[in-house]
Structure formats: structure tokens, C-alpha cells
Write an enzyme that holds these catalytic residues in place. Structure first.
Site, mmCIF file in Angstrom:
data_model
loop_
_atom_site.group_PDB
_atom_site.id
_atom_site.type_symbol
_atom_site.label_atom_id
_atom_site.label_comp_id
_atom_site.label_asym_id
_atom_site.label_seq_id
_atom_site.Cartn_x
_atom_site.Cartn_y
_atom_site.Cartn_z
ATOM 1 N N GLU A 1 0.876 -1.176 0.000
ATOM 2 C CA GLU A 1 0.000 0.000 0.000
ATOM 3 C C GLU A 1 0.902 1.210 0.000
ATOM 4 O O GLU A 1 1.782 1.337 0.860
ATOM 5 C CB GLU A 1 -0.925 -0.010 1.221
ATOM 6 C CG GLU A 1 -1.899 -1.195 1.230
ATOM 7 C CD GLU A 1 -2.727 -1.341 -0.046
ATOM 8 O OE1 GLU A 1 -3.037 -0.317 -0.675
ATOM 9 O OE2 GLU A 1 -3.028 -2.476 -0.444
ATOM 10 N N CYS B 1 -1.835 8.755 4.594
ATOM 11 C CA CYS B 1 -1.818 8.437 3.155
ATOM 12 C C CYS B 1 -3.121 8.885 2.515
ATOM 13 O O CYS B 1 -3.173 9.158 1.324
ATOM 14 C CB CYS B 1 -1.604 6.952 2.960
ATOM 15 S SG CYS B 1 -2.615 5.998 4.070
HETATM 16 P P1 NAD Z 1 8.953 5.336 3.143
HETATM 17 O O1 NAD Z 1 8.713 4.715 1.821
HETATM 18 O O2 NAD Z 1 10.011 6.353 3.264
HETATM 19 O O3 NAD Z 1 9.336 4.197 4.214
HETATM 20 C C1 NAD Z 1 8.531 3.064 4.395
HETATM 21 C C2 NAD Z 1 9.400 1.916 4.861
HETATM 22 O O4 NAD Z 1 10.268 1.566 3.796
HETATM 23 C C3 NAD Z 1 10.288 2.271 6.051
HETATM 24 O O5 NAD Z 1 10.372 1.165 6.910
HETATM 25 C C4 NAD Z 1 11.606 2.580 5.398
HETATM 26 O O6 NAD Z 1 12.703 2.394 6.251
HETATM 27 C C5 NAD Z 1 11.611 1.582 4.273
HETATM 28 N N1 NAD Z 1 12.503 1.947 3.181
HETATM 29 C C6 NAD Z 1 12.886 3.173 2.785
HETATM 30 N N2 NAD Z 1 13.732 3.085 1.748
HETATM 31 C C7 NAD Z 1 13.872 1.779 1.485
HETATM 32 C C8 NAD Z 1 14.622 1.047 0.534
HETATM 33 N N3 NAD Z 1 15.384 1.649 -0.376
HETATM 34 N N4 NAD Z 1 14.532 -0.299 0.555
HETATM 35 C C9 NAD Z 1 13.740 -0.917 1.446
HETATM 36 N N5 NAD Z 1 13.025 -0.283 2.381
HETATM 37 C C10 NAD Z 1 13.086 1.049 2.393
HETATM 38 O O7 NAD Z 1 7.551 5.866 3.658
HETATM 39 P P2 NAD Z 1 7.212 6.652 5.002
HETATM 40 O O8 NAD Z 1 7.734 8.040 4.888
HETATM 41 O O9 NAD Z 1 7.565 5.857 6.201
HETATM 42 O O10 NAD Z 1 5.621 6.693 4.913
HETATM 43 C C11 NAD Z 1 4.939 7.600 4.103
HETATM 44 C C12 NAD Z 1 4.521 6.968 2.798
HETATM 45 O O11 NAD Z 1 3.732 5.820 3.061
HETATM 46 C C13 NAD Z 1 3.640 7.897 1.975
HETATM 47 O O12 NAD Z 1 3.971 7.768 0.621
HETATM 48 C C14 NAD Z 1 2.230 7.376 2.254
HETATM 49 O O13 NAD Z 1 1.297 7.681 1.261
HETATM 50 C C15 NAD Z 1 2.488 5.900 2.362
HETATM 51 N N6 NAD Z 1 1.447 5.226 3.119
HETATM 52 C C16 NAD Z 1 0.500 4.547 2.420
HETATM 53 C C17 NAD Z 1 -0.521 3.910 3.088
HETATM 54 C C18 NAD Z 1 -1.586 3.159 2.336
HETATM 55 O O14 NAD Z 1 -2.361 2.440 2.951
HETATM 56 N N7 NAD Z 1 -1.653 3.293 1.015
HETATM 57 C C19 NAD Z 1 -0.583 3.971 4.483
HETATM 58 C C20 NAD Z 1 0.419 4.663 5.166
HETATM 59 C C21 NAD Z 1 1.430 5.295 4.468
#
Ligand code: NAD
Length: 542
Positions: free
Chosen positions: A293, A327
């Protein structure tokens, strides 16, 4: 199944506490917050029965008070990630064989622990490190995770009850096996409930999990692990590793036993994970399940028949609660020319009635800090750009200050360009952009809503004209996985509005629903024949 077809307790949504002045919960959460603020949490890696302190630590600081340190977390090396995978595979032998009602009992117990003795620990940790005001913490770190745990147990039992028909002389049965290998859960900063649910939902179905929480959520992640342990989750079923996401991910995705990813976070990260899984496909023993998501550019479109107060409230609440870091937060708004001035006036009045952004410890603060300096700098950049661009102006807000905390004023940008950068790009902060359309262009504007963004997560239409609602519902069919009529586009409740989006917003496997749990099982059909043929010849052969 043991010796009975057990009925699980009927799931009900956890009531939201008010935290109004004089309530016991208000006092308790503040006491816990102060204890955390003055204490020093130490977050280890959780691998099997061990809590590993690597000594390579990073500081934990509240986003609203970033010079103050409230603890540290230990970061993993490659060998720890490998150890976590080994522990998973070892633990799987007993966990996958455990009868389902024992698994159900563990997660139901976890829900009750959060509803009771851990409630204010979950809330205070979430207020501290994710900078949620108490209400935002309560609906997430208490109620939503409790709901995920209770409803998923109910959905699990419904899935197990789903069985095929059997013709005469045979018996068909379906077993919902956990996946072979292990699951990798990667979770975002913005919801403690999502952080707990992604590993728990897979584990509930009998899987073993390596969980990597966000660096910005590790404090509340620790409280979740404490709850799981107290609930009796056996060691090694969920192993928590923190640290460099790239190294952790590379180590996991290189492993032949990797069998699925449960991700929530940004679109770019998810797309890269998908690519990496594709590149590694020959390495794996099974086709990994890929559930993610991701981002959103969630809309509100008001019809000329909509009540102005309702539209203004949908914007204020939908765009600014939790500093727009949901989100589902409204971030692009389409207003008809006939009512736009009045609606914007009301939104401006709402925003000017907020306190300046501040600490969640002060309960009069509606707006607190954004998550970290990177988010702050990015948002400040877009605000500065809007101040100078000819096709944009700031209606309200536009200020920011990171001297104490990462504070961004709730900001409304008005643009004359429907494809202005902040109408298309996910900013993930308290910034909403408004475009005003000619009333006569309602139908064209629906097309604009549909084709402006790559995302399709949430959206809302406000109107009192039923023909307009019908037209919008049809025209916007594919641009939101969660579509709201006469409401804000945020605030999905488990068991009522299963959540997820399509297009670049994710695989739409609806967290908090049976659909999601089905991704974590691999059904085995068992056909048993009671009178087995002993001669190959069919009657037609004469
Ligand atoms: P993010 O993508 O920065 O991080 C999410 C996770 O991915 C973290 O655990 C992070 O450490 C990890 N991550 C980051 N870079 C990575 C890489 N290169 N390889 C593997 N893992 C990696 O997101 P965030 O800032 O924590 O959250 C915000 C984002 O999440 C927004 O885009 C939001 O829309 C989305 N979100 C979506 C939903 C949904 O249900 N659609 C719900 C909550 C948040």
C-alpha cells in the site's frame, strides 16, 4: 482444528476515548508521556528469544523537540538479518503446525493488552516519536490496532470455514496453509497500527516474519513487541530488525526462502522492491506474494450544490489532521467558482483558529510537527516555490520553523493551473492545493480529477444533487480505492471501510479484511475418495 468448531468472539470496534479535561485517560497518558520524555528507551533487535544490542546506535528524538533525546535504537548488521531469517525458519516448524485457535488467542490477548494496560504506553510512544496529538494517537495506536487484531481473528475463522462442496462418495477439504519460507514486513512511520498489523496479519495466518519498522517509529515498535511477547507470541515468529533499509532488504530479498512482502510506504520504494524481486525471481523456491500500500494524492471535489460549511470542514479535517501525514489526507481540492470564495474564507477561519504548531503534550495543539528534517525541508521548498510561482498563491499559512521542532503551518495554496506541481505530487504534509473550476465545467472537472494524478487511494465528492453524486461516482470509479460521499477522505475504520488503493497507490489488498489475509495463505485442496475404483475401464468402453 482441534476438537471443536470454535466460534471466535464477535469483533467490535474499540470505543475511542475522549481525553477531555478531567478524564482519567487524560491524566494517565500525560503521566506516561512525561515518563518517556524524562526516560531513555533502548530499542534492541528482537531475534528469536534474544534482544540484541549491537552497540551501533542511533538517537531517538521527538519531531516537535528534536534537540531532546528520549532514547536510542540499535542497528543491525548483515549477520543479524541472516540470524533473523534462520530464526524464522526454525520457528516455523512449530508455529505453522499450531492449531489456529491457539494463534487466535494470542492475538486476541494482544488486543486486550492494548485496550487495557498498554493503551497509554502505545499512545504516549506514538505522541512522542511520531508527534501525534492525543486524539490522533488514540485512534491509531490504541483503537485501530485493536480493531485490526480483533477483526482479523474473525476474518481468519471465516476463511477457514470457507470449504468446497463434495459430490457423493468423496470429501473435499481445503486447508489454508501458511506460505513456505518467511514473510518480510516493511512498515511506515505514520501509523503505529499499520506497523503492528503488517507483521501480525501474516503471523496470524501461521507465517513467520522478519519485520523492519521505520527509523521514525522504532519507539512505538518496541511497545508493540513488548505487547506481542506478553501476549505469548512464541520467540522467532516475528523478528524485528532495525537499521539500514537497503542492506536489510538486499539480505532478505537474496534469500531463497523469501516468500512474500507486506509493505506500506512510498510508491518509489515499493516499485524498486518489486523490480528487485523480479530480478531475483530465479533464486526463490516459490513465487513471492507482493502486497504493498503506497502513496496518494487524495482529492476532494465539491459540486455547486454542496453545503459550504461541509466542504470547508472536510478540507480542514481531511487535509490537516496529523499534519497531512495520512496516506489518505486530502491534498488537492476542486471548488466551483460560485462557492469557492466562501469555502476558502471558512477554511482560512478554521486554520487561523488553530494554535501555532507545537508539542502534543499541550492538548490545545491541533497541529504538531512533521516527522523529520527531510520532510520539513521538502515541504518548506514547495511552500517557497508557491510564494514565487505566477500560477500559485498562498491563501493561509506558508510559515515554517525548525528551530525547536519541525513545524510547518497548515497551508492552503490556490492555483490557476490544474496541473500545478502540488496538484500532482504527493507532499505528505499539511499543505493542500485548491483549483477553482467554472460551475458549467463540472463534468470536465471530473475528468481532470481522474487524469491529474498517478495515484488512486482516496477521494471525496461533496454535493446535495443526487445526479451529481451519481455522475461523480461513475466518472471517478478508478481513481480511488476508498471513495467518500459527503465526507472527508480520511478516517477509515477497520471492519467498516477496508482500506487500500489502486494505480500507483498499491496492490489494493485492503488491510483489515479477509482479502488481505488470503494473500498470506496457500490453500491445499484435499480430495478423499471413499470407494476407490479398482478397474480403469469406463462404462462407455463397452
Ligand atoms: P517510506 O517509503 O520512506 O518508508 C517506508 C518503509 O520503507 C520504512 O520502513 C523505510 O525504512 C523503508 N525503506 C525506505 N527506503 C527503502 C529502501 N530503499 N529499501 C527498502 N526499504 C526502504 O515511507 P514513510 O515516509 O515511512 O511513509 C509515508 C509513505 O507511506 C507515503 O507515501 C504514504 O502515502 C504511504 N502510506 C500509504 C498507506 C496506504 O495504505 N496506502 C498507508 C500509510 C502510508
Amino acid at each position: 482444528m482441534a476438537k471443536g468448531f470454535f466460534q471466535v468472539p464477535t469483533a467490535i470496534n474499540e470505543p475511542v476515548k475522549s481525553y477531555a479535561p478531567g478524564t482519567p485517560e487524560r491524566e494517565e497518558v500525560l503521566k506516561q508521556y512525561k515518563a518517556y520524555y524524562n526516560g531513555s528507551v533502548d530499542v534492541p533487535l528482537y531475534i528469536g528469544a534474544e534482544e540484541i544490542r549491537t552497540g551501533n546506535t542511533k538517537k531517538i528524538t521527538p519531531p516537535h523537540d528534536h534537540k531532546h533525546v528520549v532514547g536510542q535504537y540499535h542497528t543491525a548488521e548483515k549477520k543479524h538479518v541472516e540470524q533473523a531469517i534462520q530464526n524464522c525458519l526454525e520457528s516455523r516448524k512449530k508455529w505453522a503446525a499450531l492449531t489456529w485457535e491457539q494463534r487466535a488467542a494470542i492475538f486476541l490477548k494482544a488486543a486486550e493488552l492494548i485496550a487495557g494496560p498498554y493503551r497509554q504506553k502505545m499512545n504516549a510512544a506514538t505522541m512522542m516519536v511520531q508527534s501525534k496529538n492525543v486524539f490522533q494517537a488514540e485512534i491509531d495506536a490504541a483503537c485501530e490496532i485493536i480493531d485490526f487484531l480483533r477483526f482479523n481473528v474473525e476474518y481468519m475463522s471465516q476463511i477457514y470455514m470457507e470449504q468446497p462442496d463434495s459430490a457423493e462418495g468423496i470429501w473435499n477439504r481445503v486447508e489454508y496453509r501458511p506460505l513456505e519460507g518467511f514473510i518480510y514486513a516493511i512498515t511506515p512511520f505514520n501509523f503505529t497500527a499499520i506497523a503492528g498489523n503488517l507483521p501480525a496479519s501474516a503471523a496470524m495466518m501461521g507465517n513467520v516474519v522478519v519485520w523492519k519498522p521505520s527509523d521514525s517509529q522504532v519507539f512505538s515498535a518496541k511497545v508493540i513487541m513488548d505487547v506481542f511477547k506478553e501476549a505469548g507470541l512464541p520467540d522467532g515468529v516475528i523478528n524485528m530488525v532495525t537499521g539500514d533499509p537497503v542492506m536489510i532488504t538486499n539480505t532478505i530479498l537474496d534469500n531463497a526462502d523469501f516468500s512474500g512482502i507486506h509493505f506500506t510506504g512510498s510508491t518509489t520504494v515499493f516499485k524498486n522492491l518489486w523490480k528487485q524481486i523480479g530480478t531475483n525471481i530465479e533464486k526463490y523456491k516459490t513465487y513471492p506474494r507482493i502486497v504493498g500500500e503506497t502513496g496518494g494524492k487524495d482529492f476532494i471535489i465539491a459540486h455547486p450544490s454542496a453545503k459550504v460549511e461541509q466542504v470547508a470542514t472536510a478540507i480542514t479535517r481531511g487535509a490537516f489532521e496529523f499534519q497531512g501525514q495520512k496516506c489518505s489526507a486530502a491534498s488537492r481540492v476542486y471548488l466551483p467558482k460560485s462557492t469557492a470564495t466562501e469555502i476558502l474564507k471558512l477554511v482560512k477561519k478554521d486554520v487561523e483558529s488553530f494554535n501555532k504548531p507545537g508539542s502534543p503534550e499541550d492538548f490545545s495543539n491541533f497541529i504538531t510537527a512533521v516527522i523529520h528534517e527531510g520532510a520539513f525541508d521538502k515541504l518548506a521548498g514547495y511552500i517557497d516555490q508557491a510564494k514565487t510561482d505566477a500560477d500559485a498563491e498562498i491563501v493561509v499559512g506558508g510559515g515554517y520553523d525548525k528551530s525547536v521542532g519541525y513545524f510547518i503551518e497548515p497551508t492552503v495554496i490556490l492555483t490557476t493551473n490544474p496541473k500545478y506541481v502540488t496538484m500532482e505530487t504527493e507532499l505528505f504534509g499539511p499543505v493542500v492545493t485548491v483549483y477553482i473550476y467554472e460551475d458549467a465545467d463540472w463534468s470536465e472537472t471530473l475528468q481532470l480529477v481522474d487524469n491529474t494524478s498517478i495515484y488512486a487511494l482516496t477521494g471525496a465528492v461533496l454535493a446535495s444533487d443526487r445526479y451529481a453524486i451519481d455522475e461523480a461516482t461513475k466518472a471517478l470509479e478508478n481513481c480511488a480505492g476508498n471513495f467518500y460521499i459527503n465526507d472527508k477522505p480520511t478516517g477509515a475504520v477497520v471492519g467498516q471501510q477496508p482500506f487500500g488503493g489502486a494505480r500507483a497507490s498499491g496492490t489494493n489488498d485492503k488491510a483489515g479484511s479477509a482479502q488481505n489475509l488470503l494473500r498470506w495463505v496457500s490453500p491445499r485442496l484435499i480430495k478423499e475418495t471413499f470407494v476407490t475404483p479398482e478397474n480403469y475401464r469406463y462404462p462407455f468402453l463397452g
